[in-house]
Design an enzyme around this catalytic site. Structure first.
Site, PDB file in Angstrom:
ATOM      1  N   GLU A 241      24.269 -42.057  -2.508  1.00  0.00           N
ATOM      2  CA  GLU A 241      24.196 -41.646  -4.432  1.00  0.00           C
ATOM      3  C   GLU A 241      25.499 -41.399  -4.386  1.00  0.00           C
ATOM      4  O   GLU A 241      26.422 -40.326  -3.648  1.00  0.00           O
ATOM      5  CB  GLU A 241      23.565 -40.450  -3.727  1.00  0.00           C
ATOM      6  N   CYS A 275      27.250 -34.197  -9.836  1.00  0.00           N
ATOM      7  CA  CYS A 275      27.234 -35.601  -9.761  1.00  0.00           C
ATOM      8  C   CYS A 275      26.850 -36.196 -11.409  1.00  0.00           C
ATOM      9  O   CYS A 275      26.928 -37.344 -12.141  1.00  0.00           O
ATOM     10  CB  CYS A 275      26.751 -36.531  -8.684  1.00  0.00           C
TER      11      CYS A 275
END
Length: 506
Positions: A241, A275
């Site tokens: 990720e 993120c």
């Protein structure tokens, strides 16, 4: 001021400092990379009994750990603020998210990990029972970042532990103290020693990759590529990720105040160090001025500072502030305007003022590179097609947002965006959807992170077991020297295999 150790290289013990104040947050003992093999061997041994407990047995242990996290939430959040300089508001988000994820897996893990019974592909194969089993990988290495020391460690560890794996967690060298507290809670809740820490920087991360059977990494795209490259030496599977440059599209029929509130929160939450933060906004021309005015109004009401009474806190260290400074300076030099902020916070600490940028375009780093800071660049567009084209004009593809009063129209636009998740009339909410996988496209990652049964099964090896229903017919497909038998078998198999295709082709 940094949140990293004052001891270089990472040997012995080090002092972690608060990036908001420079005060010591605590001491950490760094792991010798040579010890990682021994730690992994202990985990591998303990994992056998952990797997043997079955999903129901592991669920009880995870439930006790969830109770411990809930009882010690105040202690955890106090340490988060000391170690990262977060505001109390931002620190308060992490434990509840983990409790949501843990609760979901505790309820569903037994069903998600149960063997799948599969039907026979052809009638004559119905004499076989087909089962797909999910067998845990012995040791999962988790390399976690610093921006959410609780969430980014445990949202992955909980899934791996539920699946029956042992977990070797390597937290960021910038935030090792929170990981120590989470480890203490695991043992205090009576859990077996199938969770261990490896504290350090690159050398320890490399050692973790070398001894693990699966790697979950969260961090930058550049580092993710290095992780995948090293893991490939042993053909170790990875889930990555990585970075994001999440776009938000505001249509002319949007609720402008709602969109503005969402953009400001999505961009400034955790000082922009998320993120899936809102990193760029494309607004249709008819509502552009109204949207910008609403955003500026909201940003001017934000209070910046660590701890209680503030909306968002410090950045993790001065190196991260420098990235934000560079992106803003580049934008201003190329013709953008800063309607708020545009500079470091006054006084000590790694703070940067919340910054709204307009007159931006894709020649500017603030629109193309991941900033990971409290900035909100807003670009005017003349059509939905232009907004979609610009949103997709990025090497990243983590998540996005679309704002419109017409939900069906927004869904159609969402499915034109190249990313792993899209929020309609909201931002970041896909992180709360524990029933669905969360992952990125392009350089934002490989695979899905957590959510749904996929969040457990990713940590498993698939084993198919084919057993007979009856002894009748056994050996019917073995070698037969008779040419007549061979011809009969080939004719039968071809006809059977073509029954459904012929029906569909009509």
């Amino acid at each position: 001021m940094t949140a990293t150790s004052d001891v270089k290289p990472f040997t012995g013990t080090g002092t972690i400092t608060n990036p908001a104040t420079g005060a010591p947050a605590g001491q950490v003992r760094w792991t010798d990379p040579a010890d990682v093999t021994r730690i992994a061997a202990g985990l591998r041994e303990a994992q056998r009994e952990w797997e043997a407990r079955g999903a129901a047995g592991r669920a009880k242990v995870l439930a006790r750990y969830a109770v411990w996290l809930g009882k010690h939430r105040a202690e955890i959040e106090e340490l988060l603020i000391k170690e990262t300089g977060k505001s109390a508001t931002d620190a308060a988000q992490e434990v509840p998210l983990i409790l949501m994820i843990a609760s979901y897996y505790i309820r569903t893990m037994e069903k998600a990990l149960a063997p799948d019974k599969r039907p026979a592909a052809l009638p004559f194969l119905s004499i076989k029972k087909i089962e797909v089993h999910y067998r845990p990988r012995p040791v999962v290495g988790i390399i976690a970042p610093w921006n959410y020391p609780v969430a980014n460690a445990l949202m992955d560890a909980i899934g791996a532990l539920a699946a029956g794996c042992a977990v070797l967690l390597k937290p960021s060298e910038r935030t090792p103290l929170t990981a120590e507290l989470l480890m203490r809670g695991w043992l205090d809740s009576g859990a077996p020693e199938v969770l261990a820490l490896a504290q350090g920087a690159r050398e320890v991360s490399e050692a973790v990759i070398d001894v693990s059977d699966y790697i979950q990494f969260t961090g930058s795209s550049a580092t993710g590529a290095k992780v995948a490259e090293r893991a490939a030496r042993r053909l170790t599977p990875v889930s990555l990720e990585l970075g994001g440059k999440d776009p938000m599209i505001v249509l002319e029929d949007a609720d402008v105040d709602l969109a503005a509130h969402a953009a400001v929160w999505g961009a400034m939450f955790n000082a922009g160090q998320t993120c899936v933060s809102v990193e760029r906004v494309y607004v249709l021309e008819p509502v552009y001025d109204q949207f910008v005015a609403a955003v500026v109004r909201d940003v001017e009401n934000l209070a910046m500072g660590a701890g209680d009474g503030h909306h968002f806190g410090a950045m993790i260290d001065d190196s991260q502030v420098a990235v934000t400074e560079r992106h803003v300076a580049d934008a201003l030099a190329k013709g953008a305007r800063a309607l708020t902020g545009g500079k470091r916070g006054v006084g000590s600490g790694s703070f940067y003022e919340p910054t709204v940028l307009v007159d931006v375009d894709h020649s500017m780093a603030c629109m193309t590179e991941e900033t990971f800071g409290p900035t909100l660049p807003i670009m005017k567009v003349t059509s939905v097609e232009e907004a979609v084209r610009l949103a997709n004009d990025s090497p990243y593809g983590l998540s996005a947002a679309v704002f419109s009063r017409d939900i069906e129209r927004a869904k159609k636009i969402a499915l034109q965006l190249d990313c792993g998740g899209v929020n309609i009339n909201d931002v970041i909410s896909n992180l709360m959807c524990t029933t669905a996988p969360m992952g990125g496209w392009k350089t934002s990652g490989i695979g899905a992170r957590f959510g749904g049964p996929e969040g457990l099964r990713k940590y498993c090896r698939i084993e198919t077991v084919v057993a007979p229903r009856t002894n009748v017919g056994a050996g019917g497909n073995y070698y037969n020297n008779s040419q007549r038998a061979l011809k009969r078998m080939n004719t039968m198999m071809t006809k059977l295999a073509l029954i459904r295709p012929k029906r569909i082709a009509k």
